[in-house]
Design a protein around this motif. Sequence first.
Motif, short mmCIF file in Angstrom:
data_model
loop_
_atom_site.label_atom_id
_atom_site.label_comp_id
_atom_site.label_asym_id
_atom_site.label_seq_id
_atom_site.Cartn_x
_atom_site.Cartn_y
_atom_site.Cartn_z
N UNK A 140 47.92 -11.06 -27.67
CA UNK A 140 47.91 -11.61 -26.31
C UNK A 140 48.58 -12.98 -26.29
N UNK A 141 49.89 -13.05 -26.60
CA UNK A 141 50.53 -14.35 -26.78
C UNK A 141 50.56 -15.23 -25.54
N UNK A 142 50.55 -14.65 -24.36
CA UNK A 142 50.66 -15.45 -23.14
C UNK A 142 49.33 -16.01 -22.65
N UNK A 143 48.22 -15.34 -22.97
CA UNK A 143 46.95 -15.72 -22.35
C UNK A 143 45.81 -15.90 -23.35
N UNK A 144 46.11 -15.92 -24.65
CA UNK A 144 45.04 -15.94 -25.65
C UNK A 144 44.16 -17.18 -25.55
N UNK A 145 44.71 -18.31 -25.11
CA UNK A 145 43.94 -19.55 -25.07
C UNK A 145 43.22 -19.77 -23.75
N UNK A 146 43.39 -18.87 -22.79
CA UNK A 146 42.75 -19.03 -21.49
C UNK A 146 41.24 -18.80 -21.61
N UNK A 147 40.50 -19.35 -20.67
CA UNK A 147 39.10 -18.99 -20.52
C UNK A 147 39.01 -17.54 -20.06
N UNK A 148 38.05 -16.79 -20.58
CA UNK A 148 37.90 -15.38 -20.23
C UNK A 148 36.48 -15.10 -19.77
N UNK A 149 36.34 -14.33 -18.71
CA UNK A 149 35.02 -13.91 -18.24
C UNK A 149 35.05 -12.40 -17.99
N UNK A 150 34.15 -11.70 -18.63
CA UNK A 150 34.01 -10.25 -18.46
C UNK A 150 32.80 -10.03 -17.55
N UNK A 151 33.04 -9.62 -16.31
CA UNK A 151 31.98 -9.48 -15.31
C UNK A 151 31.52 -8.03 -15.29
N UNK A 152 30.25 -7.85 -15.63
CA UNK A 152 29.72 -6.49 -15.73
C UNK A 152 29.54 -5.85 -14.36
N UNK A 153 29.60 -4.55 -14.36
CA UNK A 153 29.61 -3.70 -13.16
C UNK A 153 28.25 -3.04 -13.02
N UNK A 154 27.58 -3.27 -11.91
CA UNK A 154 26.23 -2.69 -11.82
C UNK A 154 25.84 -2.25 -10.42
N UNK A 155 26.83 -2.00 -9.54
CA UNK A 155 26.47 -1.48 -8.22
C UNK A 155 26.96 -0.07 -7.97
N UNK A 156 27.93 0.42 -8.76
CA UNK A 156 28.43 1.78 -8.58
C UNK A 156 29.37 1.94 -7.42
N UNK A 157 29.73 0.82 -6.74
CA UNK A 157 30.63 0.87 -5.59
C UNK A 157 31.80 -0.07 -5.73
N UNK A 158 32.33 -0.22 -6.93
CA UNK A 158 33.48 -1.08 -7.22
C UNK A 158 33.29 -2.51 -6.70
N UNK A 159 32.09 -3.03 -6.87
CA UNK A 159 31.75 -4.41 -6.54
C UNK A 159 32.09 -4.76 -5.09
N UNK A 160 31.91 -3.77 -4.21
CA UNK A 160 32.16 -4.01 -2.79
C UNK A 160 30.97 -3.73 -1.90
N UNK A 161 29.92 -3.12 -2.46
CA UNK A 161 28.78 -2.71 -1.64
C UNK A 161 27.97 -3.90 -1.16
N UNK A 162 27.26 -3.71 -0.06
CA UNK A 162 26.33 -4.74 0.42
C UNK A 162 25.44 -4.17 1.51
N UNK A 163 24.21 -3.90 1.14
CA UNK A 163 23.17 -3.47 2.10
C UNK A 163 22.07 -4.52 2.10
N UNK A 164 21.64 -4.92 3.28
CA UNK A 164 20.59 -5.94 3.38
C UNK A 164 19.28 -5.43 2.82
N UNK A 165 18.89 -4.23 3.21
CA UNK A 165 17.59 -3.70 2.83
C UNK A 165 17.71 -2.76 1.63
N UNK A 166 16.67 -2.73 0.80
CA UNK A 166 16.69 -1.81 -0.34
C UNK A 166 16.49 -0.37 0.10
N UNK A 167 16.83 0.55 -0.79
CA UNK A 167 16.67 1.97 -0.55
C UNK A 167 15.43 2.44 -1.32
N UNK A 168 14.47 3.07 -0.65
CA UNK A 168 13.27 3.54 -1.36
C UNK A 168 13.63 4.65 -2.35
#
Length: 620
Positions: A140-168
């Motif tokens: 990775x010669x161009x970006x090896x020294x950059x800060x890196x953050x691996x953001x885990x996926x845990x909504x099942x909707x491509x990180x776009x979902x948003x419901x105010x109330x929970x689902x029973x």
Amino acid sequence: SNLRAMDSSTWHRRQAPNRLAMLGLTVLVSHKLIPCCVGQNVPLPQEVADKYGAKCLNGAPPTYEITRNVSDTRWVLFLEGGGWCFGSNANQTLKSCAGRGGFVWPPHAGTSPQIENDGSLPQVGLADIGGVMAQDPTINPDFYAWNKVFIHYCDGGSMGSSRTNPIPVSTKSGQPAQMWMRGRNNFDAVIGYLQSTLGMGNATEVILSGGSAGGLAVFYNLDHLATLLPQGVRLTGFPDAGFFLDALTVDGSYVYRQNFIGADPVWNVTGSGGTNKKCLAAYPSESWKCLMAPYLAEFIDTPIYVMNSAYDAYQLPNILQESCVPTPSTSCTDIQKADLQAYRAQMIANITAITSKSRNGAFIDTCFVHEQNVNYCSGQGMPNCVGWSPLSTGSKKWGYTTAITLADGRSLTPQQAFGAYYRGDTAAAVAIDQHTYFDNPTCHYLGKPVPPCTDFSGPWSSDEKGQTKPVELQQTGCSGTFTVGGAIITYTAGTSTITTDKADNGGRTGTLKAGTLVDTITWSDGAVWDRQCADFSGDWIDNPHWFTPVHFVQTGCHGTFTSGKTVTYTVHGNTLTASQNFFSGLSGRLVIGCGRLVIGSTEDTIVWSNHAEWERNHTV
């Protein structure tokens, strides 16, 4: 001094100042240790999650990994993939999401013999997941020294979902529970925490990348991220394997489209504005289109570089629903071939929504592969996370040296192409593979991983006709070269076998016998070569400023050490190669008696492939 109390096997690790910094949980800059708060699977602090309403499906805070370089203001953020919880209607989606979160829908009472699941999804450790996230400058010669953050996926909707109330829902043991859809909240919370606490508030450049479902999440969140960053920050999108087509199956139905239409009433991505807002405004009565990259693409204002295969190894069986992929031992019918080529043609046509804007770029190859810009998922039984660099382990596994030839004659790998685009090379910005049917020779799909081969690289002592001479073998993948008497000889490596070309006494074959600190090749003409492997065993010290011993145990040319986890390694000559769980298989070269002085003693040094150095004192 504690150094004087160490025995002759004691080592310590040193990293050059202002270089790539972050091994373990500390950062070293200008010889000063700066504590860092990160490790594996780090959850957001609960108060931060509560502030943003951030919750995984099971209600837990989202998690991330980080590689922090406090001397650099550039960041790569990578959004994890992993499919979706969806179905052709809301009920199927609810059942799918509940199962993904470790729950049951519809809720029920009673007992179940199934093992309880806490709702967490499979994760990987550390932000170095190879590819554009690698710390190794050779990968990775161009970006090896950059800060890196691996953001885990845990909504099942491509990180776009948003419901105010929970689902029973209910647990598998029948207890009442709640399931949450908060993907966009999770994204905002991680970004906010990175800015307020972990240093991204001073960012000057940010690349938002992601793979597969995480690649689609880049399309959803890229312009939104632009509103969260200070004015003047250079932001670039880099979705990999996220350009999923809205295509018919071979039977003539839109199965993939219908799954998104069926899922959105549960996800509430379009209803909550969890995708591109300009797209939503353009399709008020067909908002489902804003869940799919080909429709989203034209509305994205932020510069974006799309990497995808026109013969995507996920899309062919799941969207086109074509099971045939040609290999040396299998062929497809004319109808199947036509369907496959039509899919490629649709990919090339749809990608013009990206390439029609001069600020954007694309790398569209014809390899049978899914993700290409990382390496962490290359252990699968299909080519996934393969191709970024020929040096990546996934590329070696499948024998891929993926590249596209440009109009100006240059042949660029995915790593080279994205780096060139980012540096402003307009001639390299759009790379479209002109091979039309699985015939790109840099990624010839065999139907299975390439046969394993032995690494013969390193210094050998050749015994030829009673004369002993040193010979240095250099190997990439399963082929290599060495020089004898001014002649360059090429060879092919098999499993414990080596075969040379005709320039080597008409060509010959050798058989390797691995020994204790000495390997031996016995050639077909009776010659014998020996290769010694260095002994790396002993106690190591993590840094000259603090003393945390790490013990290396070596038997023959193989060994183990523990650095948060058990790492195995193999030694060839004076080169150590660690297992994949140690910074994606870092390698190091031993330099004997380099002459650097520590308390009056001469040291040996391992120069790692990410430029870190570990040192050993011979005397006390």
